[in-house]
Design an enzyme around this catalytic site. Sequence first.
Site, PDB file in Angstrom:
ATOM      1  CD  GLN A  44      -2.471  -1.568   2.592  1.00 20.88           C
ATOM      2  OE1 GLN A  44      -1.736  -1.468   3.497  1.00 20.88           O
ATOM      3  NE2 GLN A  44      -3.775  -1.741   2.489  1.00 20.88           N
ATOM      4  CG  HIS A 100       8.195   1.724   7.465  1.00 20.84           C
ATOM      5  ND1 HIS A 100       9.354   1.788   7.597  1.00 20.84           N
ATOM      6  CD2 HIS A 100       8.133   0.134   6.992  1.00 20.84           C
ATOM      7  CE1 HIS A 100      10.242   0.877   7.826  1.00 20.84           C
ATOM      8  NE2 HIS A 100       9.436  -0.153   7.446  1.00 20.84           N
ATOM      9  CG  HIS A 149       4.769  -2.142   5.399  1.00 22.46           C
ATOM     10  ND1 HIS A 149       4.451  -0.754   5.539  1.00 22.46           N
ATOM     11  CD2 HIS A 149       3.573  -2.804   5.721  1.00 22.46           C
ATOM     12  CE1 HIS A 149       3.226  -0.741   5.834  1.00 22.46           C
ATOM     13  NE2 HIS A 149       2.402  -1.777   5.751  1.00 22.46           N
ATOM     14  CG  HIS A 167       0.504  -6.031   4.321  1.00 21.78           C
ATOM     15  ND1 HIS A 167       0.141  -6.122   5.584  1.00 21.78           N
ATOM     16  CD2 HIS A 167       0.772  -4.683   4.030  1.00 21.78           C
ATOM     17  CE1 HIS A 167      -0.034  -5.074   6.010  1.00 21.78           C
ATOM     18  NE2 HIS A 167       0.504  -4.030   5.082  1.00 21.78           N
TER      19      HIS A 167
END
Length: 135
Positions: free
Chosen positions: A76, A87, A89, A91
């Site tokens: 996202q 930040h 990242h 998933h």
Amino acid sequence: MALESYTFGPYKKDSREVFYSTSLSYALVNLRPVVPVKRFADLTVDETSDLWITAQKVGSRLESYHKATSLTFGIQDGPQAGQTVPHVHIHILPRKDDTLDEKEKKKKLDLEKERKDRSLEEMTQEAEEYRKLFL
């Protein structure tokens, strides 16, 4: 080398939540069961490569551990995309053959609104299990 704590956007994460790390990336369990740079485009080539190689390695191990048949990788990128921690990242969600009808799928989505934060003890226990996958 394991650190005492990790930075996840504006948050500090206890090292007990982290189950795999490289010099540029780390994998941790999720507070709600899905590199300090805000946006994907801001990553260097080395960070981008390391992030995806780490996601590939972690995903492969989690798919096997959970006896799944597929993986969903999700980023996202920005608040309008649903990014709640500023930040970058990924998933990683192991998936199994899931033959839910539409009513069951809607019920599952409604449960997402009711998710509760897990305790550090619960996340530590999960991270300890996942660490064994990288020994």
